[in-house]
Motif scaffolding. Structure first.
Motif, PDB file in Angstrom:
ATOM      1  N   ALA A   1       0.952  -1.189   0.095  1.00  0.00           N
ATOM      2  CA  ALA A   1       0.047  -0.126   0.128  1.00  0.00           C
ATOM      3  C   ALA A   1       0.898   1.283   0.002  1.00  0.00           C
ATOM      4  O   ALA A   1       1.591   1.401   0.930  1.00  0.00           O
ATOM      5  CB  ALA A   1      -0.855  -0.114   1.151  1.00  0.00           C
ATOM      6  N   THR A   2       0.567   1.935  -1.119  1.00  0.00           N
ATOM      7  CA  THR A   2       1.787   2.988  -1.421  1.00  0.00           C
ATOM      8  C   THR A   2       1.022   4.418  -1.204  1.00  0.00           C
ATOM      9  O   THR A   2       0.035   4.686  -1.830  1.00  0.00           O
ATOM     10  CB  THR A   2       2.165   3.026  -2.728  1.00  0.00           C
ATOM     11  OG1 THR A   2       2.917   1.752  -2.579  1.00  0.00           O
ATOM     12  CG2 THR A   2       3.222   3.988  -2.897  1.00  0.00           C
ATOM     13  N   THR A   3       1.467   5.567  -0.452  1.00  0.00           N
ATOM     14  CA  THR A   3       0.863   6.636  -0.319  1.00  0.00           C
ATOM     15  C   THR A   3       1.857   7.850  -0.996  1.00  0.00           C
ATOM     16  O   THR A   3       3.109   7.871  -0.951  1.00  0.00           O
ATOM     17  CB  THR A   3       0.721   7.282   1.105  1.00  0.00           C
ATOM     18  OG1 THR A   3      -0.059   6.255   1.735  1.00  0.00           O
ATOM     19  CG2 THR A   3       0.025   8.579   1.126  1.00  0.00           C
ATOM     20  N   TYR A   4       1.212   8.631  -1.924  1.00  0.00           N
ATOM     21  CA  TYR A   4       1.825   9.577  -2.740  1.00  0.00           C
ATOM     22  C   TYR A   4       1.769  10.862  -2.329  1.00  0.00           C
ATOM     23  O   TYR A   4       0.756  11.145  -1.635  1.00  0.00           O
ATOM     24  CB  TYR A   4       1.371   9.484  -4.170  1.00  0.00           C
ATOM     25  CG  TYR A   4       1.643   7.942  -4.831  1.00  0.00           C
ATOM     26  CD1 TYR A   4       2.666   7.692  -5.489  1.00  0.00           C
ATOM     27  CD2 TYR A   4       0.638   6.968  -4.654  1.00  0.00           C
ATOM     28  CE1 TYR A   4       2.992   6.361  -6.050  1.00  0.00           C
ATOM     29  CE2 TYR A   4       0.891   5.735  -5.298  1.00  0.00           C
ATOM     30  CZ  TYR A   4       2.036   5.312  -6.003  1.00  0.00           C
ATOM     31  OH  TYR A   4       2.274   4.143  -6.210  1.00  0.00           O
TER      32      TYR A   4
ATOM     33  N   GLU B   1       5.290   9.013  -0.241  1.00  0.00           N
ATOM     34  CA  GLU B   1       5.234   9.422   1.204  1.00  0.00           C
ATOM     35  C   GLU B   1       5.510   8.449   2.042  1.00  0.00           C
ATOM     36  O   GLU B   1       6.006   8.284   3.312  1.00  0.00           O
ATOM     37  CB  GLU B   1       3.654  10.277   1.420  1.00  0.00           C
ATOM     38  CG  GLU B   1       3.727  11.455   0.463  1.00  0.00           C
ATOM     39  CD  GLU B   1       4.334  12.685   0.965  1.00  0.00           C
ATOM     40  OE1 GLU B   1       4.819  12.618   2.207  1.00  0.00           O
ATOM     41  OE2 GLU B   1       4.758  13.656   0.333  1.00  0.00           O
ATOM     42  N   ASP B   2       4.848   7.071   1.769  1.00  0.00           N
ATOM     43  CA  ASP B   2       4.749   5.915   2.796  1.00  0.00           C
ATOM     44  C   ASP B   2       4.500   4.700   2.009  1.00  0.00           C
ATOM     45  O   ASP B   2       3.754   4.785   0.840  1.00  0.00           O
ATOM     46  CB  ASP B   2       3.913   6.172   3.915  1.00  0.00           C
ATOM     47  CG  ASP B   2       3.979   5.367   4.967  1.00  0.00           C
ATOM     48  OD1 ASP B   2       5.238   4.796   5.151  1.00  0.00           O
ATOM     49  OD2 ASP B   2       3.358   5.267   6.070  1.00  0.00           O
ATOM     50  N   VAL B   3       5.177   3.652   2.446  1.00  0.00           N
ATOM     51  CA  VAL B   3       4.624   2.344   1.841  1.00  0.00           C
ATOM     52  C   VAL B   3       4.615   1.383   2.897  1.00  0.00           C
ATOM     53  O   VAL B   3       5.318   1.306   3.999  1.00  0.00           O
ATOM     54  CB  VAL B   3       5.836   1.887   1.087  1.00  0.00           C
ATOM     55  CG1 VAL B   3       5.357   0.712   0.325  1.00  0.00           C
ATOM     56  CG2 VAL B   3       6.123   2.645  -0.154  1.00  0.00           C
ATOM     57  N   VAL B   4       3.426   0.402   2.950  1.00  0.00           N
ATOM     58  CA  VAL B   4       3.225  -0.694   3.845  1.00  0.00           C
ATOM     59  C   VAL B   4       3.053  -1.816   3.232  1.00  0.00           C
ATOM     60  O   VAL B   4       2.331  -1.873   2.035  1.00  0.00           O
ATOM     61  CB  VAL B   4       2.142  -0.355   4.782  1.00  0.00           C
ATOM     62  CG1 VAL B   4       1.510  -1.565   5.619  1.00  0.00           C
ATOM     63  CG2 VAL B   4       1.853   0.891   5.709  1.00  0.00           C
ATOM     64  N   PHE B   5       3.997  -2.795   3.525  1.00  0.00           N
ATOM     65  CA  PHE B   5       4.447  -4.240   2.885  1.00  0.00           C
ATOM     66  C   PHE B   5       3.824  -5.461   3.728  1.00  0.00           C
ATOM     67  O   PHE B   5       4.398  -5.462   4.947  1.00  0.00           O
ATOM     68  CB  PHE B   5       5.819  -4.267   2.571  1.00  0.00           C
ATOM     69  CG  PHE B   5       6.143  -5.682   2.400  1.00  0.00           C
ATOM     70  CD1 PHE B   5       5.776  -6.407   1.406  1.00  0.00           C
ATOM     71  CD2 PHE B   5       7.323  -6.258   2.901  1.00  0.00           C
ATOM     72  CE1 PHE B   5       6.113  -7.862   1.088  1.00  0.00           C
ATOM     73  CE2 PHE B   5       7.983  -7.538   2.549  1.00  0.00           C
ATOM     74  CZ  PHE B   5       7.178  -8.120   1.901  1.00  0.00           C
ATOM     75  N   THR B   6       2.852  -6.231   3.098  1.00  0.00           N
ATOM     76  CA  THR B   6       2.725  -7.332   4.085  1.00  0.00           C
ATOM     77  C   THR B   6       2.315  -8.627   3.208  1.00  0.00           C
ATOM     78  O   THR B   6       2.316  -8.416   1.964  1.00  0.00           O
ATOM     79  CB  THR B   6       1.303  -7.009   4.865  1.00  0.00           C
ATOM     80  OG1 THR B   6       1.104  -8.278   5.768  1.00  0.00           O
ATOM     81  CG2 THR B   6       0.005  -6.806   3.940  1.00  0.00           C
TER      82      THR B   6
END
Length: 651
Positions: free
Chosen positions: A32-35, A452-457
């Motif tokens: 999930a990537t925030t731009y 801005e941010d990335v969540v990896f699962t």
């Protein structure tokens, strides 16, 4: 007519992941990537996604069984039926709502982060279907105005291609946003079905019949072709290799292996717990790890084991793995030693071309004794074993058993035989390292594109570990760690009662204590050498290459209090000027200047040097930070060009 190849056979190791998927023993992994800019414009998404798929046709494939070839290996093949935009991109409720681009302002406004534990759990249920000519093994979910979630099938991609995808997609979003590229885009990627500015559910994203001529790159070759044969033993016959040493108790008795949380059977569901460490805290922890000559991964492995001590207890040892990236072995190949038509050559000759495929290995199981208290000596021991693992190019030897089952037509049995037994390992760690994306300027008035941010699962897998740690960091979002484990297990009434204390919210303390242990106990001591002790460099002229982030930024800050005149050489003007402005807020008399140059471009270095010579008549000190460093225990590929050439040519 294109000469690109649109299909190839799976190798035995790739077939392992294929069989794992069809037995539903693994679902997917997600990012999930925030731009920095809105990404809920479907026209923008359509064009950026179309460009990405055509540039990397492995993303346009599905996995197909061979017709009439019982027991043969399956193939990757570009799908031949039209691919609908709506079969890849899914717009979630609320995605069209306007939000502030600033994460902190969104929090103040009471916006609930949509990339929540509930969201990750829902996306985890996504499963891809093989053998379909109109479906690919990728989904894109529009989560909110600034966030996309990419969901990948593991057969053709490990976590690192997920990072590749992020790096490529942000570049393509910036490319599409700049109207100067419209003509170039139309020539190379075309438009379909009125999709230029008007996207609808039936819009065709890719049609093999009309678009195959746009594909330039072939499917990447399997990495197995460039590694030693599977039959070669990774331990070279050593019975005392570290993965074979059973830890002893304090009384020198051999410990028993931890039986695990649950047997591999029954109805269960997973939970994903997100632990965030801010950029500032991450930088301090990394600095402390470097001072002890260990990686962040080995440090976190020990802290996590300490956190789980109440669960593991004193009488058991556990086996734990750290996934490693096998791509690093490709960069040891020499182009001159390969045939002129070797399929790997484009990836060796073009550092910008990403090598796709499932090239990660789960790592070797490390037997670990109970950890009751933290010690850097334990971390250093773990780090040493990781070093042995990452340089070992024979790790695929661990797939030998599966290959024998597959060749005998019993590949499904390989997975089902382990049901009702404990999972093989207690913990598996995947650390993808730092997502390194530049800031893309698209006009004087527009907000630059960046991540801005990335969540990896990822899934634990039925034959995987009880706990899976998925890690990734960004400069703005910090370090995100997602811990995945079973939170609901009901095989039968008797077993449900037996395991009740381990389900639901009864293990919530793990993520809370893990974060607490990371932050509270292991920061470096306060420095004894302070700015007042620095030598004066008044009247001296210094250049620093890069200089706007991480170690190089700290060097600039330290020089700022010495009275030196500092020139920062870097390619990104906006971020560097912002860094200088931030430094001057705390160091009022800092004398800092900027020279724009891309140090990977030999032609650009000369004019930058001439600019400096026109402004200054002396140089007293040069600090070269330009280049890259990849933590060898993290799943990042080495780049010999950027590592070795930049610091030399920048002189």
């Amino acid at each position: 007519m294109t000469s690109a190849k649109f299909s190839r056979s799976l190798t035995s190791t790739e077939h392992f992941f294929r069989t794992r998927s069809i037995t539903q023993f693994y679902s997917n992994f997600q990012m999930a990537t925030t731009y920095s800019q809105p990404v809920n414009d479907l026209s923008l998404l359509y064009r950026a996604l179309r460009k990405t798929l055509i540039d990397y046709p492995i993303l346009l494939t599905n996995v197909f069984d061979r017709d009439g070839a019982d027991g043969a290996y399956s193939i990757f093949k570009v799908i031949e039926q039209p691919l609908k935009f709506s079969d890849v991109v899914f717009v979630r409720p609320g995605a069209s709502e306007e939000q502030s681009p600033d994460k902190e302002l969104r929090a103040i406004a009471g916006d609930i982060p949509r990339v929540s534990e509930k969201f990750m759990k829902e996306i985890y249920k996504t499963r891809f279907t093989l053998n379909l000519e109109d479906q690919i093994l990728l989904q894109v979910h529009v989560v909110d105005q600034f966030t996309l979630c990419f969901v990948f099938e593991h057969i053709y991609a490990d976590g690192l291609p997920g990072v590749f995808f992020n790096e490529l997609f942000i570049e393509n979003l910036a490319y599409i946003s700049d109207s100067k590229n419209d003509e170039d885009y139309a020539q190379k990627y075309g438009y379909l079905g009125g999709c230029d500015r008007d996207i609808h559910s039936d819009a065709i994203l890719f049609d093999f019949k009309t678009d195959q001529g746009l594909i330039v790159n072939s499917l990447p070759p399997p990495i197995d072709n460039y590694l030693p044969p599977l039959h070669l033993d990774y331990a070279n016959g050593d019975p005392n290799f570290f993965d074979k040493q059973v830890p002893l108790s304090v009384s020198s008795d051999r410990l028993k292996k931890w039986p695990g949380l649950f047997p591999k059977a029954g109805n269960f569901s997973l939970v994903q717990k997100l632990v965030n460490i801010t950029t500032e805290d991450t930088d301090r922890i990394v600095a402390n790890c470097r001072s002890h000559q260990v990686s962040l991964t080995s440090f976190l492995k020990v802290v996590h084991s300490l956190t789980l001590y109440p669960l593991f207890g004193d009488e058991y040892y556990t086996t734990q793995r750290v996934a490693v990236n096998l791509r690093r072995h490709l960069y040891k190949l020499k182009a001159d030693d390969l045939p002129l038509d070797d399929e790997i050559l484009p990836y060796l000759n073009d550092p910008k071309l990403k090598f796709w495929g499932c090239c990660a290995h789960a790592g070797l199981p490390e037997p670990m004794a109970p950890i009751k208290s933290f010690s850097w000596e334990i971390v250093q021991k773990i780090h040493g074993h990781l070093q042995e693992t990452i340089v070992n190019n024979k790790l695929n030897h661990t797939f030998t058993d599966f290959k024998e089952h597959k060749d005998a037509g019993r590949d499904v049995e390989f997975f089902t035989r382990g049901l009702k037994k404990p999972r093989p390992d207690a913990v598996k760690i995947s650390n993808l390292g730092l997502v390194k994306t530049p800031v893309y300027e698209v006009g004087p008035e527009a907000t630059p594109w960046t991540i801005e941010d990335v969540v990896f699962t990822q899934d634990t897998g039925v034959l995987g570990a009880d706990f899976v740690l998925s890690m990734l960091s960004t400069r703005k979002g910090g370090l995100n760690i997602v811990e995945t484990y079973i939170d609901h297990y009901e095989p039968d009434e008797e077993s449900a009662a037996k395991y009740k204390h381990l389900t639901g919210d009864n293990l919530d303390w793990i993520s809370v204590n893990f974060r607490k242990n990371i932050l509270e106990n292991y920061h470096p001591p306060a420095p004894s050498f302070l700015s007042k002790d620095y030598l004066s460099l008044s009247g001296k002229m210094v250049i620093v290459t890069s200089g706007n982030s991480s170690v190089d930024l700290e060097a600039v800050k330290l020089l700022g209090v010495t009275g030196a005149k500092i020139y920062i050489f870097f390619r990104n003007e906006a971020s560097t000027l912002q860094a200088i402005e931030d430094i001057k807020k705390t160091i009022k008399n800092a004398d800092m200047h900027f020279v724009k140059v891309d140090l990977s471009d030999l032609i650009a270095i000369k004019p930058a040097s001439e600019e400096l010579l026109a402004r200054e008549s002396r140089l007293d000190l040069a600090i070269h930070n330009a280049g890259t460093y990849d933590d060898p225990t993290e799943n990042q590929p080495s780049s010999r060009e950027s590592k070795l050439r930049l610091p030399v040519t920048s002189e």
